[in-house]
Motif scaffolding. Structure first.
Motif, PDB file in Angstrom:
ATOM      1  N   PRO A  78      -2.249   4.299  -2.564  1.00 43.37           N
ATOM      2  CA  PRO A  78      -1.185   4.350  -1.558  1.00 43.37           C
ATOM      3  C   PRO A  78      -0.759   5.776  -1.201  1.00 43.37           C
ATOM      4  O   PRO A  78      -0.286   6.026  -0.104  1.00 43.37           O
ATOM      5  N   ALA A  79      -0.924   6.718  -2.119  1.00 45.99           N
ATOM      6  CA  ALA A  79      -0.495   8.093  -1.851  1.00 45.99           C
ATOM      7  C   ALA A  79      -1.449   8.809  -0.901  1.00 45.99           C
ATOM      8  O   ALA A  79      -1.016   9.538  -0.012  1.00 45.99           O
ATOM      9  N   THR A  80      -2.764   8.605  -1.082  1.00 48.71           N
ATOM     10  CA  THR A  80      -3.748   9.340  -0.283  1.00 48.71           C
ATOM     11  C   THR A  80      -4.469   8.474   0.734  1.00 48.71           C
ATOM     12  O   THR A  80      -5.100   8.987   1.640  1.00 48.71           O
ATOM     13  N   GLY A  81      -4.424   7.158   0.561  1.00 49.67           N
ATOM     14  CA  GLY A  81      -5.147   6.252   1.449  1.00 49.67           C
ATOM     15  C   GLY A  81      -6.623   6.145   1.097  1.00 49.67           C
ATOM     16  O   GLY A  81      -7.385   5.474   1.776  1.00 49.67           O
ATOM     17  N   GLU A  82      -7.028   6.810   0.020  1.00 43.98           N
ATOM     18  CA  GLU A  82      -8.431   6.819  -0.404  1.00 43.98           C
ATOM     19  C   GLU A  82      -8.834   5.469  -0.993  1.00 43.98           C
ATOM     20  O   GLU A  82      -8.090   4.860  -1.752  1.00 43.98           O
ATOM     21  N   GLN A  83     -10.037   5.007  -0.654  1.00 44.99           N
ATOM     22  CA  GLN A  83     -10.575   3.759  -1.210  1.00 44.99           C
ATOM     23  C   GLN A  83     -11.201   4.068  -2.573  1.00 44.99           C
ATOM     24  O   GLN A  83     -11.959   5.022  -2.701  1.00 44.99           O
ATOM     25  N   ILE A  84     -10.860   3.238  -3.573  1.00 42.01           N
ATOM     26  CA  ILE A  84     -11.372   3.414  -4.928  1.00 42.01           C
ATOM     27  C   ILE A  84     -11.942   2.088  -5.404  1.00 42.01           C
ATOM     28  O   ILE A  84     -11.394   1.031  -5.113  1.00 42.01           O
ATOM     29  N   LYS A  85     -13.040   2.154  -6.162  1.00 44.26           N
ATOM     30  CA  LYS A  85     -13.606   0.940  -6.738  1.00 44.26           C
ATOM     31  C   LYS A  85     -12.875   0.652  -8.047  1.00 44.26           C
ATOM     32  O   LYS A  85     -12.802   1.501  -8.922  1.00 44.26           O
TER      33      LYS A  85
END
Length: 95
Positions: A67-74
């Motif tokens: 939520p902080a960076t919007g980065e997708q993580i597996k």
């Protein structure tokens, strides 16, 4: 919303309901908690009559968003403890 009942309050209410001392009631509560924890950790389920069913569900590997960076993580597959509430309890709360 009312404050949740603490363990101390639960032990006192249990002792009063069982007509016994708090030490015995605390031992009974700890024993029940231990049994439920052991059974659910092993992949089983426990049904508490009139309350509900506690079980473990496996979640598959999935993509989540930071939520902080919007980065997708597996995110790796994991397990989560769930509880299905008994109809009798739902009816007593709503009725």
């Amino acid at each position: 919303m009312a404050k949740p009942m603490t363990k101390t309050q639960l032990v006192a209410a249990l002792a009063e309901e069982m007509d016994t001392d708090k030490k015995t009631a605390a031992g009974a509560l700890d024993a029940i908690t231990g049994i439920i924890t052991k059974e659910v950790s092993a992949g089983g389920a426990v049904t508490l009559p009139g309350i509900g069913k506690i079980y473990c569900r496996e979640r598959p590997e999935r993509m989540v968003r930071n939520p902080a960076t919007g980065e997708q993580i597996k995110k790796e597959a994991d397990k989560v403890v769930k509880m299905t509430i008994a109809k009798a309890l739902k009816d007593s709360v709503n009725g």
